[in-house]
Structure formats: structure tokens, C-alpha cells
Scaffold this motif. Structure first.
Motif, PDB file in Angstrom:
ATOM      1  N   SER A  91     -77.603 -21.915 -72.987  1.00 14.02           N
ATOM      2  CA  SER A  91     -77.354 -23.349 -73.073  1.00 14.02           C
ATOM      3  C   SER A  91     -76.968 -23.725 -74.492  1.00 14.02           C
ATOM      4  O   SER A  91     -77.472 -23.128 -75.459  1.00 14.02           O
ATOM      5  N   SER A  92     -76.072 -24.702 -74.603  1.00  9.79           N
ATOM      6  CA  SER A  92     -75.654 -25.165 -75.923  1.00  9.79           C
ATOM      7  C   SER A  92     -75.323 -26.648 -75.849  1.00  9.79           C
ATOM      8  O   SER A  92     -74.704 -27.111 -74.888  1.00  9.79           O
ATOM      9  N   VAL A 128     -73.387 -36.610 -76.315  1.00 10.27           N
ATOM     10  CA  VAL A 128     -73.959 -35.266 -76.171  1.00 10.27           C
ATOM     11  C   VAL A 128     -73.258 -34.570 -75.011  1.00 10.27           C
ATOM     12  O   VAL A 128     -73.235 -35.090 -73.892  1.00 10.27           O
ATOM     13  N   THR A 129     -72.682 -33.421 -75.293  1.00 13.03           N
ATOM     14  CA  THR A 129     -72.071 -32.598 -74.257  1.00 13.03           C
ATOM     15  C   THR A 129     -72.882 -31.324 -74.142  1.00 13.03           C
ATOM     16  O   THR A 129     -72.942 -30.526 -75.082  1.00 13.03           O
ATOM     17  N   LYS A 130     -73.511 -31.159 -72.995  1.00 13.60           N
ATOM     18  CA  LYS A 130     -74.402 -30.010 -72.775  1.00 13.60           C
ATOM     19  C   LYS A 130     -73.713 -29.019 -71.845  1.00 13.60           C
ATOM     20  O   LYS A 130     -73.261 -29.385 -70.756  1.00 13.60           O
ATOM     21  N   VAL A 131     -73.637 -27.774 -72.278  1.00 14.98           N
ATOM     22  CA  VAL A 131     -73.051 -26.699 -71.479  1.00 14.98           C
ATOM     23  C   VAL A 131     -74.127 -25.647 -71.248  1.00 14.98           C
ATOM     24  O   VAL A 131     -74.706 -25.126 -72.206  1.00 14.98           O
ATOM     25  N   ASP A 132     -74.422 -25.361 -69.986  1.00 16.68           N
ATOM     26  CA  ASP A 132     -75.410 -24.326 -69.693  1.00 16.68           C
ATOM     27  C   ASP A 132     -74.965 -23.514 -68.482  1.00 16.68           C
ATOM     28  O   ASP A 132     -74.273 -24.006 -67.606  1.00 16.68           O
ATOM     29  N   ASN A 184     -72.168 -25.173 -66.256  1.00 10.84           N
ATOM     30  CA  ASN A 184     -72.107 -26.600 -65.927  1.00 10.84           C
ATOM     31  C   ASN A 184     -71.961 -27.406 -67.214  1.00 10.84           C
ATOM     32  O   ASN A 184     -72.552 -27.053 -68.242  1.00 10.84           O
ATOM     33  N   VAL A 185     -71.183 -28.492 -67.135  1.00 18.11           N
ATOM     34  CA  VAL A 185     -70.968 -29.367 -68.293  1.00 18.11           C
ATOM     35  C   VAL A 185     -71.499 -30.755 -67.955  1.00 18.11           C
ATOM     36  O   VAL A 185     -71.130 -31.340 -66.928  1.00 18.11           O
TER      37      VAL A 185
END
Length: 498
Positions: A91-92, A128-132, A184-185
Motif C-alpha cells: 500500500s502507498s 489523498v490518493t491511496k493505492v493498495d 485498487n485506487v
């Protein structure tokens, strides 16, 4: 004598009086309807602006984003480390400021000290853009010329002198098969607010319906208030926890927008937002309340003069950026509706005047006889004007009833209008996450679309206007009819005798 004669003449000419009254009534009803719908449009636009500014906010101070340097990359960048185990989750989070160039927090105090400013509060808006997700490791395989294949670890090769191949054929280059990535974004907006003054700024557009809001002591606490729509999407409740860039926050309250949708998904104490956005002692928007709403333009000029490089946006400036069906309907009600109502009203006045004049022409024998009996012209004129005034008041009463019925129908139906918020650095949402946390850079138009229910309030001023129009219509019709009656002579009555 005047009243008795007036009552008798109106009773004798009920149909003519009703036609005149209905003509005036339709014009007056249209004026009431258009005015009430226009008032509803203004209220709807105010709701849209308050959803951006907040209750009590008169203007915002921002600074335009500087142009990127040549060769610099503005696209999102995510880094994932290599792991030995296949399918391990990674995750980032990418956190960046939005809504304009960051301003020094000291400017909030400077703006608050300007003449005409009652209060000033700073806020920091983040996206905030979360990519995991996870990577799946593929397997390398080799193929032979005969079409058979085997894994690289168990392939069998046969060859004689000179490197010739055996019966199984030559071996091709290894190929990786299977594997891949599944990520997923999720993009959402975060607002850092000054918890010591929550009457201004982004959170003032909502009310806490579950849990509680921030206390003045939680200036740097790891707590959050989330919007109702975002909480529903993520299934958050009071006490739930979530992480942003590795920092865990606890949900202490759920906020419901006062009108329409909220453009902010998560509210944090300002210091926490500054830490996440690597913007220590920075804000993106300063929300300002003037001491007098009539002096907003003067306060705007003062701030722009004394604090260079900033952009001051008032609600009047922001109103021009609202588009969608709300803007279209408002323009129609203002331009087409008002001119149409004026045209219909003028036509109703003219029809009433012509009908009254025509009725006077058919009463030649009556008015000629009255003059022969000694009635002066002014008394005949007063009689005609009195009849027209009664017709006008009847038309006004009918028009008010029709107008109120039309306004009530609009309010009861409450048609839904959409308001699309244009690009503005003073808005609370800005580019990126919108209601529900969906959307990303380049999707501001869709994420900032609000839905407004249209009402049609009728004010006492509108009713007074309708009464004035009814009296005016009666006076115009009576003036033309009275002028025609005053020119009649007693001899005209004798000529009309067959």
C-alpha cells in the motif's frame, strides 16, 4: 348613490367584468410565479455557495498555483518495494495540497488585522490518493520447435556433436507466463481545520449528527470527523480507525451537510493535516468574515492592497462559476421569465383598457341621459373609474390566488436542479476527491456537482407588488374609459334612440 349604482352596473355586466378581471389575474399570477421562482433560484445559489464557503463566511483569500518548472513532472508517483513472497499486499499513499499555492500561517493573523475584518481562519486542503494491492509472480517456461513445452526447471534437451538437437526439437527462448498485479485506487479529500474556531471554514457547512466534533484541546490530536457520504462508502462508525501515510486516526464524529453534498470527505486538526502534507505552518485558504456585509467590496480591496500576490474571492465572484441546470433555470427565470411576465402584464392592461373603453361606447345612451339629468363629466368619469378599480381588485385577488397556487405547486413538486461548481481556488473541494471520496485529478467537474431542491417562496413584497399592479391595471382601464365617457354629450343619447 355612487355605491348603489356601482353595484347595480357590475351585477348587470358580470361577464364583461369577469373577462377584464381574469385578464388582469393571469398577468398578475405570472408575475407572482416568476418572482417566487426567481427567489427560489437565489436561495438555491446561496445554498451552493454556503456549501463551499460555510455559514458566515464572506470571502476567501488564496494564492494562485505557480506554473511548474520546465522538465518537472507533476504526475503521481508511487513506489513499491520488491518482496520475495508472491501475492503479499502493498500500500502507498500520495498526499498533496490542493486549492492553490500554500500560504504562510502568519498571513491568517495579518488578514484578521485588516480594517473591516471580523474574523479570519486558515485551512489546508489535501488530496489523498491511496493505492493498495499485490503483485503475483509469473513462471518462466521454455518451448520446443515440435510444439511441446516444459518448465525451465525440468526441460530435457538431447543433442549430438555440433549441438544438433534430438527428436524433441530445438529449445526456444524462456517466456514468463501467468502473474500480474491487482491494485485498487481510492482518492478522497482531506481538510485541516482550525479546531479553535469552527464557525468559519469547511466544517461550518455541516453539522455533527453522530458522535462529536473537535474540542479546542485537540489541536494536534490524531482524530477525525468524516462526512456522512464517505462514512457510508467506507462503512466507518464512531470509533473506527483508518490510516493516512502510516498515521492512524480515530473517527470521533460524522458530519451531515447543511445543504446538498459536502466536497470534503475527512476533516482533521490543522496541525495533523500540515504534517501529512509536509506543509508545516502552511494553509491553502483563509476564510474571512467581514464586520459588515455591506462593506465586503471595501474589505476585499483593502486585503488585496495590503497583502500582495493573493486572490480574494467573494460570494458574488463565486456565483459566476456555478453552472448546470440551476444556472440555466436561473438565467431563464431572469431573462426570459421576467420579460415574458412584463409583456403579458402590459397586454393584460391594454386588453382591460380596450374592453372598458368598448363597454363605455355601448353605454352611450346611459351616460348621455345621466348628463342630460345634470351629472357633470367628473361624476361620470368617477363612476367608470370606480367600476374599473373594482374589476382590477377582483383581478388582483384572483391573480394572487393563482400565483400562490402555482408557487405552492413548485414547492410541493420540488424539482431537482444540479449545480456544477466551476474551477476556483477558494472552494473547499477543489481538484480531486469530491462527495463520497470518488474522483481524482482532472475530475473536478463531476466530483463537485451538487443537487438542489427548488422552492418558490412568496414574500410580502411580492404580494404588495401584485396589489399595486391590480390597482394600476384598474386605473389604466378606468382612465381610458373615463376619458371616453367624459367626451359624451347629452345629444349623443338622443341620436342612439331608434
Amino acid at each position: 348613490m355612487f355605491g348603489i349604482y356601482l353595484k347595480r352596473e357590475l351585477s348587470r355586466r358580470k361577464k364583461a367584468a369577469l373577462v377584464i378581471a381574469m385578464g388582469l389575474a393571469l398577468g398578475i399570477a405570472l408575475v407572482i410565479t416568476v418572482n417566487s421562482v426567481s427567489a427560489g433560484m437565489n436561495q438555491a445559489q446561496d445554498k451552493v455557495l454556503k456549501s463551499l464557503y460555510g455559514l458566515g463566511t464572506d470571502m476567501t483569500v488564496t494564492k494562485a498555483q505557480s506554473a511548474p518548472k520546465a522538465g518537472s513532472s507533476q504526475g503521481p508517483s508511487f513506489k513499491f518495494g520488491a518482496t520475495s513472497s508472491s501475492g503479499s499486499s502493498q500500500s502507498s499513499d500520495r498526499v498533496n495540497t490542493q486549492g492553490g499555492q500554500a500560504l504562510a500561517s502568519s498571513l491568517v493573523t495579518k488578514v484578521g488585522a485588516q480594517k473591516g475584518v471580523s474574523a479570519a481562519v486558515g485551512a489546508l486542503t489535501l488530496n489523498v490518493t491511496k493505492v493498495d494491492g499485490s503483485f503475483t509472480q509469473g513462471k518462466a517456461k521454455t518451448s520446443t520447435s515440435s510444439g511441446s513445452s516444459s518448465s525451465s526447471g525440468s526441460s530435457s534437451q538431447q543433442g549430438g556433436p555440433g549441438g544438433g538437437s534430438g527428436s524433441s526439437g530445438s529449445t526456444g527462448q524462456p517466456q514468463v507466463q501467468g502473474g500480474g498485479a491487482n491494485f485498487n485506487v481510492n482518492s478522497y479529500s482531506v481538510a485541516g481545520i482550525d479546531v479553535t474556531n469552527q464557525t468559519l471554514g469547511p466544517l461550518s457547512t455541516s453539522k455533527i449528527t453522530t458522535g462529536k466534533t473537535f474540542t479546542t484541546a485537540q489541536t494536534d490530536a490524531k482524530v477525525a470527523v468524516v462526512s456522512k457520504s464517505y462514512a457510508k462508502t467506507k462503512k466507518y462508525k464512531v470509533g473506527s480507525t483508518f490510516k493516512i501515510s502510516g498515521t492512524k486516526f480515530t473517527v470521533i464524529g460524522i458530519a451531515t451537510p447543511n445543504s446538498s453534498e459536502s466536497t470534503i470527505d475527512v476533516y482533521l486538526p490543522l496541525k495533523q493535516a500540515q504534517t501529512l502534507g509536509d506543509s508545516k505552518n502552511k494553509v491553502t485558504t483563509i476564510y474571512v468574515k467581514a464586520t459588515d456585509s455591506k462593506q465586503i467590496s471595501a474589505v476585499k480591496s483593502t486585503i488585496q492592497k495590503n497583502i500582495s500576490g493573493t486572490t480574494v474571492t467573494t460570494s458574488a465572484d463565486l456565483a459566476s462559476t456555478v453552472s448546470g441546470s440551476l444556472s440555466t433555470a436561473s438565467n431563464l427565470a431572469t431573462s426570459v421569465g421576467k420579460w415574458l411576465s412584463i409583456a403579458v402584464l402590459i397586454a393584460a392592461f391594454l386588453v382591460a383598457a380596450l374592453l372598458t373603453s368598448s363597454a363605455v361606447s355601448r353605454r352611450v345612451r346611459e351616460f348621455g341621459t345621466l348628463k342630460a339629468l345634470g351629472w357633470p363629466s367628473r361624476k361620470v368619469t368617477r363612476q367608470v373609474v370606480g367600476e374599473s378599480m373594482v374589476n382590477g381588485l377582483i383581478g388582483g385577488a384572483l391573480g394572487i390566488a393563482l400565483g400562490l397556487a402555482a408557487a405552492y405547486a413548485v414547492t410541493a413538486i420540488s424539482p431537482k436542479l444540479t449545480a456544477q461548481l466551476g474551477s476556483t481556488s477558494g472552494g473547499g473541494g477543489g481538484m480531486g476527491g469530491g462527495p463520497g471520496g470518488q474522483g481524482g485529478p482532472g475530475q473536478q467537474a463531476s466530483s463537485n456537482t451538487l443537487e438542489i431542491a427548488l422552492n418558490a417562496p412568496v414574500s410580502l413584497t411580492t404580494i404588495a407588488l401584485a396589489v399595486g399592479l391590480a390597482v394600476t391595471g384598474g386605473l389604466i382601464a378606468g382612465a381610458m374609459g373615463g376619458w371616453r365617457a367624459s367626451r359624451m354629450r347629452p345629444a349623443d343619447a338622443l341620436r342612439s334612440v331608434s
